[in-house]
Enzyme design. Sequence first.
Site, mmCIF file in Angstrom:
data_model
loop_
_atom_site.group_PDB
_atom_site.id
_atom_site.type_symbol
_atom_site.label_atom_id
_atom_site.label_comp_id
_atom_site.label_asym_id
_atom_site.label_seq_id
_atom_site.Cartn_x
_atom_site.Cartn_y
_atom_site.Cartn_z
ATOM 1 C CE LYS A 34 -8.206 -2.263 4.879
ATOM 2 N NZ LYS A 34 -8.581 -3.578 4.248
ATOM 3 C CD1 TRP A 41 -2.030 -2.403 1.855
ATOM 4 C CD2 TRP A 41 -3.186 -1.289 -0.060
ATOM 5 N NE1 TRP A 41 -2.969 -3.101 1.331
ATOM 6 C CE2 TRP A 41 -3.605 -2.482 0.535
ATOM 7 C CE3 TRP A 41 -3.428 -0.659 -1.123
ATOM 8 C CZ2 TRP A 41 -4.749 -2.965 -0.608
ATOM 9 C CZ3 TRP A 41 -4.241 -1.085 -1.957
ATOM 10 C CH2 TRP A 41 -4.895 -2.274 -1.743
ATOM 11 C CG ASP A 45 -3.096 3.943 4.510
ATOM 12 O OD1 ASP A 45 -4.137 3.954 5.236
ATOM 13 O OD2 ASP A 45 -2.809 3.313 3.477
HETATM 14 C C1 LIG Z 1 -3.316 0.016 4.638
HETATM 15 C C2 LIG Z 1 -4.184 0.105 3.293
HETATM 16 N N1 LIG Z 1 -4.233 0.966 2.721
HETATM 17 C C3 LIG Z 1 -4.877 1.403 1.489
HETATM 18 C C4 LIG Z 1 -5.917 0.346 1.084
HETATM 19 C C5 LIG Z 1 -6.844 0.614 0.008
HETATM 20 O O1 LIG Z 1 -7.981 0.802 0.589
HETATM 21 P P1 LIG Z 1 -9.276 1.103 -0.469
HETATM 22 O O2 LIG Z 1 -9.648 -0.178 -0.801
HETATM 23 O O3 LIG Z 1 -10.195 2.035 0.516
HETATM 24 O O4 LIG Z 1 -8.779 2.193 -1.532
HETATM 25 C C6 LIG Z 1 -5.867 -0.862 1.868
HETATM 26 C C7 LIG Z 1 -6.853 -1.812 1.769
HETATM 27 O O5 LIG Z 1 -7.165 -3.127 2.208
HETATM 28 C C8 LIG Z 1 -5.234 -1.006 3.035
HETATM 29 O O6 LIG Z 1 -4.952 -2.099 3.963
#
Ligand SMILES: Cc1ncc(COP(=O)(O)O)c(C=O)c1O
Length: 367
Positions: A196, A102, A172
């Site tokens: 989550k 991510w 994040d």
């Molecule tokens: C740490 C983290 N950042 C970003 C995301 C991406 O999130 P989204 O699907 O809401 O864009 C996730 C998705 O699992 C994640 O675990």
Amino acid sequence: MARAHNFSAGPAVLPLSVVEQLQEALPEFRDTRLGLMELSHRSAAFGEVIASARERLKRLLAVPEGYEVLFLQGGASLQFYMSALNLTAPGEAADYVLTGSWTKKALKEAARACDAKAIWDGGETGWKRVPRPGEYAPRDEAVYVYYTSNNTIFGTRWAEPPAVGEHHLVCDASSDICWGPMDVARHDVIFAGAQKNLGPSGVTAVILSPWAVERSRTAGQSRPGGLPSMLDYGLMVDKGSMFNTPNTFGVFALERVLAWLEDLGGLAVMAERNREKAALLYDELDRTDFWRPHAERDSRSLMNVTWRCADPELEPVFVKEADAAGLVALKGHRSVGGLRASIYNACPRESVEALVDFMRDFERRHG
Ligand SMILES: Cc1ncc(COP(=O)(O)O)c(C=O)c1O
């Protein structure tokens, strides 16, 4: 059919009491005579919901005075770009600590908006840990440093925010927001997809410091043509997250999850529960060579526990047998394989105990 023990990485298990409140609100929401999803976002009833969600999140996380809380759409993935676009002017520097997939995606998006650079790359050590102080150094000119507090895929986390001196910090926190208390004042932007720890998919909580809002109005707006409205933190603040139609269902669900957290005593209580749940699982992983935990001890996630079988051929067998036994979604992320149990706030201790019992039985039968 009974509800299974849900170890999904997201969308993930919700408190059953919240799911029941959603069910109740669908045909008729409070005294509105309308269903929850059939109600205008401009109605007084929804206004109360979004204000309450904002206040609850502020109380739970002890968000400092002057900070803003937004509920946006586009997921955490949109924030990868939006944060960089608002906090920098073209050509300005921003530094990224890469601790998993991510953060790599965030860097790629930020590079469209500014001079974004990786200052540490956990891929070189197999994504098993976050860096130690001294292993990374932000550039003097970096406007902010970016990190991911919990790495959902690899099962690692920062026990403390990165030490970056006076640099501004962007986080994040998608997979561990509200796991326990967090030092919000140390951050300028915190964002998290709700699916989550906070509720359903389709809502992203964004917390902004006064500096971040100011940067949006100055650096961000200095871009040719200014900021697109839907990507403008300043505008979203001015409009109270309602420049356009928000995800009304998602915001209500999130507000109910936050009420559940407050009712059970807040984030210190939640943190204690989460530490206990995670310890049950890590103790089992450390008990025998049959399992191979992925993360190094001091980087272990309390939300996503990742491991392999000593004999990887047993992993699909484990996933299949666990599913049949009512323990669902234990397959590791498709990019890394192995096994993963996501044990977010709403995952009850009983689910973790059931998983540990199953693991012991599995070892007896296959070890
Ligand atoms: C740490 C983290 N950042 C970003 C995301 C991406 O999130 P989204 O699907 O809401 O864009 C996730 C998705 O699992 C994640 O675990």
